[in-house]
Design an enzyme around this catalytic site. Structure first.
Site, PDB file in Angstrom:
ATOM      1  N   LYS A   1      13.679   3.730  -5.605  1.00 17.64           N
ATOM      2  CA  LYS A   1      12.608   4.231  -6.655  1.00 17.64           C
ATOM      3  C   LYS A   1      13.510   5.316  -7.476  1.00 17.64           C
ATOM      4  O   LYS A   1      14.255   6.018  -7.235  1.00 17.64           O
ATOM      5  CB  LYS A   1      11.492   4.795  -6.049  1.00 17.64           C
ATOM      6  CG  LYS A   1      10.728   4.058  -5.048  1.00 17.64           C
ATOM      7  CD  LYS A   1       9.271   4.289  -4.608  1.00 17.64           C
ATOM      8  CE  LYS A   1       8.518   3.475  -4.194  1.00 17.64           C
ATOM      9  NZ  LYS A   1       7.171   4.041  -3.565  1.00 17.64           N
TER      10      LYS A   1
ATOM     11  N   TYR B   1       1.860  -3.262  -8.887  1.00 16.66           N
ATOM     12  CA  TYR B   1       0.948  -2.268  -7.976  1.00 16.66           C
ATOM     13  C   TYR B   1      -0.653  -2.681  -8.192  1.00 16.66           C
ATOM     14  O   TYR B   1      -1.235  -1.980  -7.926  1.00 16.66           O
ATOM     15  CB  TYR B   1       1.115  -0.955  -8.217  1.00 16.66           C
ATOM     16  CG  TYR B   1       2.660  -0.401  -7.415  1.00 16.66           C
ATOM     17  CD1 TYR B   1       2.863  -0.635  -6.199  1.00 16.66           C
ATOM     18  CD2 TYR B   1       3.507   0.149  -8.094  1.00 16.66           C
ATOM     19  CE1 TYR B   1       3.936   0.055  -5.364  1.00 16.66           C
ATOM     20  CE2 TYR B   1       4.761   0.523  -7.407  1.00 16.66           C
ATOM     21  CZ  TYR B   1       5.026   0.706  -6.245  1.00 16.66           C
ATOM     22  OH  TYR B   1       6.235   0.843  -5.346  1.00 16.66           O
TER      23      TYR B   1
ATOM     24  N   ASN C   1       8.559   8.631  -2.825  1.00 19.80           N
ATOM     25  CA  ASN C   1       9.099   8.224  -1.539  1.00 19.80           C
ATOM     26  C   ASN C   1      10.349   7.423  -1.497  1.00 19.80           C
ATOM     27  O   ASN C   1      10.444   6.639  -0.258  1.00 19.80           O
ATOM     28  CB  ASN C   1       7.967   8.109  -0.589  1.00 19.80           C
ATOM     29  CG  ASN C   1       7.326   6.596  -1.054  1.00 19.80           C
ATOM     30  OD1 ASN C   1       7.745   5.961  -1.911  1.00 19.80           O
ATOM     31  ND2 ASN C   1       6.531   5.850  -0.206  1.00 19.80           N
TER      32      ASN C   1
ATOM     33  N   HIS D   1      10.445   1.323  -1.661  1.00 22.14           N
ATOM     34  CA  HIS D   1       9.399   0.271  -1.512  1.00 22.14           C
ATOM     35  C   HIS D   1       9.928  -0.809  -0.674  1.00 22.14           C
ATOM     36  O   HIS D   1      10.953  -1.149  -0.686  1.00 22.14           O
ATOM     37  CB  HIS D   1       8.730  -0.177  -2.776  1.00 22.14           C
ATOM     38  CG  HIS D   1       7.837  -1.281  -2.567  1.00 22.14           C
ATOM     39  ND1 HIS D   1       6.558  -0.978  -2.207  1.00 22.14           N
ATOM     40  CD2 HIS D   1       8.103  -2.496  -2.643  1.00 22.14           C
ATOM     41  CE1 HIS D   1       5.850  -2.324  -1.993  1.00 22.14           C
ATOM     42  NE2 HIS D   1       6.994  -3.383  -2.373  1.00 22.14           N
TER      43      HIS D   1
ATOM     44  N   GLU E   1       6.368 -10.717  -4.441  1.00 23.88           N
ATOM     45  CA  GLU E   1       7.363  -9.486  -4.803  1.00 23.88           C
ATOM     46  C   GLU E   1       8.727 -10.115  -5.380  1.00 23.88           C
ATOM     47  O   GLU E   1       9.230  -9.574  -6.227  1.00 23.88           O
ATOM     48  CB  GLU E   1       7.214  -8.427  -4.049  1.00 23.88           C
ATOM     49  CG  GLU E   1       5.955  -8.060  -3.863  1.00 23.88           C
ATOM     50  CD  GLU E   1       5.819  -6.770  -2.698  1.00 23.88           C
ATOM     51  OE1 GLU E   1       6.802  -6.228  -2.353  1.00 23.88           O
ATOM     52  OE2 GLU E   1       4.805  -6.173  -2.642  1.00 23.88           O
TER      53      GLU E   1
END
Ligand code: CMP
Length: 140
Positions: free
Chosen positions: A11, A51, A114, A117, A128
């Protein structure tokens, strides 16, 4: 044990701090092989769609803004039990709850920023992976 594939994103909080190599080392040390990888700037439309399952959650807008705030590295990982293995090495979504030594315990800044993913099931992994990669991009 079956060889499986999963989808991963490094990320913007991690790319901003130049942690791509350190995250990749954690993945490789966990026995996962990076069989496809691309650094991209995610568009708002891509983040909203990726998302989409979280559309009704209070954090959705902020999540889309965060995921488009800088480069991300999209990846396909392969290995024994790859979905579960990757979730293990990532640690809990909230870094305050992540086990010591996991990627999120080591690097994450917050529940939103965070660092990584990872797909939560083999079914979602296939969806995905197909969102970002063509079959010919995967070189196992
Ligand atoms: P990820 O695995 O990418 O899936 C959805 C993301 O939403 C999650 O990681 C977090 O980065 C982000 N997020 C932000 N706030 C929350 C929250 N309160 N609960 C769960 N996920 C959150």
């Amino acid at each position: 044990m079956a060889i499986e594939r999963t989808f991963s994103i490094i990320k913007p909080d991690a790319t901003r701090r130049n942690l791509t190599g350190q995250v990749n080392a954690c993945l490789e040390e966990a026995g996962l092989r990076i069989i496809a990888q691309r650094r991209i700037q995610m568009t708002t439309a891509q983040a909203e769609s990726f998302y989409g399952v979280h559309r009704e959650r209070g954090f959705f807008r902020d999540l889309v803004t965060f995921m488009t705030s800088g480069p991300v590295v999209v990846q396909v990982l392969e290995g024994e039990n790859a979905v579960a293995r990757n979730r293990e090495v990532m640690g809990a979504t909230d870094p305050a709850k992540a086990a010591a030594g996991t990627i999120r315990a080591r690097f994450a800044e917050s529940i939103e920023a965070n660092s990584v993913h990872g797909s939560d099931s083999a079914e979602n992994a296939a969806i995905e992976i197909a969102f970002f990669f063509a079959g010919t991009d995967l070189v196992g």
